[in-house]
Structure formats: structure tokens, C-alpha cells
Design an enzyme around this catalytic site. Structure first.
Site, mmCIF file in Angstrom:
data_model
loop_
_atom_site.group_PDB
_atom_site.id
_atom_site.type_symbol
_atom_site.label_atom_id
_atom_site.label_comp_id
_atom_site.label_asym_id
_atom_site.label_seq_id
_atom_site.Cartn_x
_atom_site.Cartn_y
_atom_site.Cartn_z
ATOM 1 N N CYS A 57 41.309 41.304 41.269
ATOM 2 C CA CYS A 57 39.880 41.511 41.014
ATOM 3 C C CYS A 57 39.255 42.075 42.296
ATOM 4 O O CYS A 57 39.917 42.133 43.346
ATOM 5 C CB CYS A 57 39.232 40.178 40.673
ATOM 6 S SG CYS A 57 39.454 38.965 41.997
ATOM 7 N N HIS A 87 45.798 32.668 45.457
ATOM 8 C CA HIS A 87 46.919 31.871 44.971
ATOM 9 C C HIS A 87 48.018 32.762 44.404
ATOM 10 O O HIS A 87 48.226 32.821 43.196
ATOM 11 C CB HIS A 87 46.438 30.870 43.925
ATOM 12 C CG HIS A 87 45.682 29.734 44.550
ATOM 13 N ND1 HIS A 87 44.738 29.002 43.886
ATOM 14 C CD2 HIS A 87 45.734 29.207 45.793
ATOM 15 C CE1 HIS A 87 44.236 28.082 44.690
ATOM 16 N NE2 HIS A 87 44.824 28.196 45.854
ATOM 17 N N CYS A 149 34.263 35.655 48.580
ATOM 18 C CA CYS A 149 33.836 36.618 47.562
ATOM 19 C C CYS A 149 32.331 36.503 47.278
ATOM 20 O O CYS A 149 31.774 35.391 47.263
ATOM 21 C CB CYS A 149 34.622 36.360 46.277
ATOM 22 S SG CYS A 149 34.123 37.452 44.942
ATOM 23 N N HIS A 177 40.141 21.891 43.838
ATOM 24 C CA HIS A 177 40.349 23.321 44.098
ATOM 25 C C HIS A 177 39.495 23.725 45.308
ATOM 26 O O HIS A 177 38.343 23.298 45.422
ATOM 27 C CB HIS A 177 39.946 24.127 42.862
ATOM 28 C CG HIS A 177 40.291 25.587 42.959
ATOM 29 N ND1 HIS A 177 39.554 26.478 43.692
ATOM 30 C CD2 HIS A 177 41.311 26.306 42.420
ATOM 31 C CE1 HIS A 177 40.095 27.696 43.590
ATOM 32 N NE2 HIS A 177 41.168 27.609 42.818
ATOM 33 N N GLU A 179 37.795 26.263 46.090
ATOM 34 C CA GLU A 179 36.463 26.844 45.846
ATOM 35 C C GLU A 179 35.453 25.751 45.487
ATOM 36 O O GLU A 179 34.320 25.749 45.974
ATOM 37 C CB GLU A 179 36.539 27.883 44.715
ATOM 38 C CG GLU A 179 35.185 28.542 44.485
ATOM 39 C CD GLU A 179 35.167 29.394 43.222
ATOM 40 O OE1 GLU A 179 36.129 30.147 42.981
ATOM 41 O OE2 GLU A 179 34.175 29.289 42.479
ATOM 42 N N THR A 248 34.255 29.761 39.762
ATOM 43 C CA THR A 248 34.168 31.103 39.160
ATOM 44 C C THR A 248 35.338 31.436 38.240
ATOM 45 O O THR A 248 35.244 32.368 37.450
ATOM 46 C CB THR A 248 34.113 32.177 40.265
ATOM 47 O OG1 THR A 248 35.217 31.955 41.145
ATOM 48 C CG2 THR A 248 32.821 32.131 41.022
ATOM 49 N N CYS A 286 31.847 34.696 36.953
ATOM 50 C CA CYS A 286 32.266 35.918 37.652
ATOM 51 C C CYS A 286 32.702 36.963 36.621
ATOM 52 O O CYS A 286 33.458 36.656 35.697
ATOM 53 C CB CYS A 286 33.392 35.538 38.610
ATOM 54 S SG CYS A 286 34.637 36.761 38.786
ATOM 55 N N ASN A 317 42.809 30.785 37.617
ATOM 56 C CA ASN A 317 42.405 31.794 36.624
ATOM 57 C C ASN A 317 43.582 32.207 35.760
ATOM 58 O O ASN A 317 43.424 32.489 34.575
ATOM 59 C CB ASN A 317 41.715 32.979 37.308
ATOM 60 C CG ASN A 317 42.692 33.943 37.944
ATOM 61 O OD1 ASN A 317 43.203 34.833 37.280
ATOM 62 N ND2 ASN A 317 42.982 33.773 39.226
ATOM 63 N N SER A 376 44.796 37.263 40.966
ATOM 64 C CA SER A 376 45.460 37.299 42.272
ATOM 65 C C SER A 376 46.886 37.846 42.163
ATOM 66 O O SER A 376 47.684 37.650 43.071
ATOM 67 C CB SER A 376 45.464 35.888 42.878
ATOM 68 O OG SER A 376 45.845 34.934 41.911
HETATM 69 S S1 SF4 Z 1 34.947 35.006 42.244
HETATM 70 FE FE1 SF4 Z 1 37.166 34.846 42.399
HETATM 71 S S2 SF4 Z 1 37.927 35.782 40.499
HETATM 72 FE FE2 SF4 Z 1 35.791 36.412 40.718
HETATM 73 S S3 SF4 Z 1 35.850 38.403 41.778
HETATM 74 FE FE3 SF4 Z 1 35.616 36.815 43.330
HETATM 75 S S4 SF4 Z 1 37.687 36.316 44.003
HETATM 76 FE FE4 SF4 Z 1 37.848 37.396 42.046
#
Ligand code: SF4
Length: 410
Positions: A57, A87, A149, A177, A179, A248, A286, A317, A376
Site C-alpha cells: 500500500c 509485517h 503512515c 498490535h 499500531e 487501520t 484506511c 491485514n 505488506s
Molecule cells: S494505514 Fe497501514 S495499511 Fe493503510 S496505507 Fe498506511 S501502512 Fe498501509
């Protein structure tokens, strides 16, 4: 050079050099060819269909590019990552080969930072980092390359706003996780007594909704262990005003349903007129996650016999792409082509289980095989899986000459 934090793109010349290297390491001519020729290919027993959106992504692309660029910018310095940049084992192995080191796993604390020395560079992954960790690293003057991100930053903006307005953040995510840990830390960074609660799935959200609507929290601590909530969480007090957010990479449809369920429960409790004083929500899904999940839906709706979902076994994801596929077709979450042992056996990870050898994944006769990869997963890994599937089905990929001629004509 004065240490500090950068989240800016590399200079144009450096960017060109890095992009060439990334293409060499993670690109695939076969995947580019399939994208250019309609996402389908037939050979031997296999009719291959690729999802319309899969693989890196924009956030992962950027994180990996910044990390590679850091290696060029600081050739003589030690570079640490606070954790896996994304990951995917292939990508993390490549970074280790380039001399990147990883901080030991564990909570922010002296043991985690004992190897760091003056002049070291620290790269923050796409998921972001715990706010306390970031403050520590900046305080000590390390050079920070921040690849967090933008879509994650958007979630952080929301939970900080909730905390400032004294709303509790209810976060749809996995509490362990990276995030979600970072998102929770933003709540308490914005307001030391800020509150949050992490809800894993719709089942939990429905139970929580019932508690809110009925104002009966007697079962709360059975369902939500202390690790899921901010310190000294008191449901009667802290669930009076809630704001919704999400990790996300969660299942997009589930995040939206959870939001609707909790909104309706809050309305039942406080009435529609007062809803805005008790419930807040913003769309923080996202778009890359949403696009990849929708593409799998469409692929299966178009007709496939089985799905191969490619991505790190610890990739959230990718796990959700499997979840969407299961129940509709036979689906297998694999990490790489090496997981395709032969036509009978596949090493795959079941939903919520550990990787195991499964049997009978590619029966004899013609098969329509759908392929996707998590956000990823590099194209190079997808390309090798495609070649292996074709080989096991008695087919072959297009020749190098065909691929070259097609790509040159684009
Ligand atoms: S939030 Fe995570 S899945 Fe979405 S664009 Fe950013 S890195 Fe990619």
C-alpha cells in the site's frame, strides 16, 4: 549534521537510486505483466485470477523507501528499527542484510534502549511508535526517521481530539498490535487521565453495547481484561462519553458495523437529542485496506475455486483478507512460494491458528485460483507464488521474451 526527526521524502537523486534498488529487491516483471494484461492468465490446469488491488500500500511503499534511503544517508552510522518495519519476513530479512538492527522487544524502558549510543539513527515503522518511546528517543538526541503512515496519523488526530474533549476512545483493534499500542499511547499523551478501551470484534462490541444501553457493567471485567483498557478504567464513568476509532487494518465492514452498534446503544441510553454529547465518530478506515478487502470480495464474486492469500503470518491485514475469503471458497494464508510443498500439501495459517500442513489444496483437474497479497507483501513474493502455482498445475508462466515485449510496449 544536527540530530532531529525527519518524515520528509528523500532528495530526488537519492529517491531515484532507492526506487531502482526497491524495484530490484521487491518488484516482479511477471506481476507487472499480469497487471498490464488484465489480471488473468491460463496455463495447464490453472486459470489464475489476481485481485484488482493487492500488495504494498502507499504507507508501506513509503516506509520501505524511507528506510532504504536512511541507509544511503547514514552509511557509517548504526541504524535501528523500533520493530518490524512492516509485517513481512522477506522485507525484514532484507533490512537485516543491509545492516539494520532491531531494538529488543518489550515495553518502553531502559532495557530496550541499552544498545543505543550517541549518533545512532532510529527508524519508526509505518505503524508508528508509542508516544513515550518517541519522546524518549527525541529527548536523547537520536536521529529519527519517522515513517508513520499518514492514515495512522489521522487516527491519532481523532483519539487526541476525543481525549481533549474528555471522551473515551473505543478502538476497534488488537490490543497487542504495534499500531493499536501506539494509538492508545496518543490518548494518554494528549491527556494524562485520558481513557481508552480496545474492542477486538463485533461480538465484543455487541456485548459492550448492551452494557451501555442497560447501564449494567457487571460483566465488564470478564469481557475486557485490564490490558485492553487505560489504567483505572471505570466503565460506569468512562463509557458515558465515547469516541470511535480503529486500527487501520481491521475488517472495514466490521469497523463500520461496530460504530453503528455502539451509536445505537448510546442513543438508547441517552436519547437521540443528547447523542452528540455522548458519541463521536469519524471515518478513519484506511483506503488501501478498504480497496484490498473489496478487491477480494469482487474476485470471489466473479468465481474462483480457491484463494491463495499471501502475507506475513503476523500480518493483521493479510489475516482479514483470509477471513473475507473463508466460508465462501477454500482459502489458504501462506507466506511465500516455499509454502506450496506440492499439489497435495500446503503450509498455511488457519484463521486464529498456527501455521500447519494442510492437505488437498489443489485437486486434480482444471482449477480457478484467485490470488491476493496483503498490504505488506512485495510483488516479488507474489510473482514467485504465481510461478509455483502454475508449475504445480502443469503450466508455465509467460516467457521472458513475451513479458519483456509486453512491458516495453507499455
Ligand atoms: S494505514 Fe497501514 S495499511 Fe493503510 S496505507 Fe498506511 S501502512 Fe498501509
Amino acid at each position: 549534521m544536527k540530530p532531529g526527526k525527519t518524515n520528509k521524502p528523500p532528495a530526488p537523486e537519492l529517491r531515484r537510486a532507492v526506487d531502482e534498488l526497491l524495484e530490484y529487491d521487491f518488484g516482479s516483471d511477471l506481476v507487472r505483466y499480469l497487471r498490464a494484461t488484465g489480471y488473468e492468465y491460463v496455463s495447464g490446469d490453472i486459470q489464475l485470477r489476481l485481485a484488482a488491488e493487492f500488495g504494498f500500500c502507499y504507507g508501506v511503499d513509503r516506509a520501505v523507501e524511507y528506510a532504504f534511503a536512511a541507509r544511503y544517508r547514514f552509511p557509517d552510522r548504526r541504524i535501528y528499527l523500533t520493530g518490524e518495519i512492516i509485517h513481512n519476513p522477506r522485507v525484514n530479512r532484507r533490512l537485516a542484510e543491509m545492516g539494520f538492527r532491531f531494538l529488543p522487544a518489550g515495553d518502553a524502558g531502559e532495557a530496550r534502549y541499552r544498545d543505543l549510543a550517541a549518533g545512532d539513527v532510529v527508524v519508526i515503522p509505518a505503524f508508528g511508535a508509542d508516544a513515550r518511546e518517541m519522546a524518549y528517543l527525541l529527548d536523547r538526541g537520536f536521529e529519527i526517521v519517522d515513517t508513520t503512515c499518514g492514515s495512522v496519523l489521522n487516527v491519532w488526530k481523532r483519539v487526541r481530539l476525543y481525549a481533549e474533549r474528555e471522551f473515551t476512545s473505543v478502538i476497534h483493534g488488537k490490543h497487542d498490535h504495534e499500531e493499536t499500542i501506539a494509538t492508545c499511547s496518543q490518548v494518554t499523551a494528549a491527556r494524562p487521565d485520558g481513557a481508552y478501551l480496545v474492542v477486538r470484534d463485533l461480538h465484543e462490541a455487541e456485548a459492550l453495547a448492551e452494557m451501555i444501553a442497560e447501564a449494567d457493567f457487571s460483566a465488564f471485567s470478564d469481557l475486557f481484561p485490564a490490558a485492553r483498557a487505560s489504567r483505572r478504567f471505570e466503565p460506569e464513568r468512562d463509557l458515558e462519553r465515547i469516541g470511535l476509532a480503529n486500527q487501520t487494518t481491521m475488517l472495514e465492514s466490521e469497523s463500520r458495523t461496530i460504530q453503528a452498534v455502539l451509536k445505537s446503544a448510546t442513543a438508547r441510553r441517552y436519547g437521540d437529542e443528547d447523542l452528540n454529547d455522548h458519541f463521536l465518530a469519524f471515518d478513519t478506515i484506511c483506503s488501501a485496506t478498504e480497496d484490498r478487502q473489496k478487491a477480494v470480495d469482487d474476485l470471489i464474486a466473479g468465481g474462483v475455486d480457491r484463494m491463495i492469500v499471501i502475507g506475513g503470518f503476523n500480518s493483521s491485514n493479510t489475516g482479514h483478507l483470509l477471513e473475507i475469503s473463508l466460508g465462501r471458497v477454500s482459502a489458504y494464508h501462506i507466506e511465500s512460494a516455499e509454502c506450496l510443498l506440492d499439489r497435495e500439501r500446503i503450509r498455511a495459517k488457519p484463521e486464529n491458528g498456527e501455521p500447519e500442513i494442510m492437505k488437498g489444496w489443489l485437486p486434480a483437474g482444471p482449477q480457478v485460483v484467485g490470488i491476493t497479497g496483503g498490504a505488506s507483501t512485495p510483488d516479488s513474493v507474489v510473482g514467485r507464488v504465481i510461478s509455483r502455482v502454475l508449475e504445480l498445475g502443469g503450466g508455465t508462466p509467460p516467457s521472458r521474451e513475451t513479458i519483456r515485449a509486453t512491458l516495453e510496449g507499455i
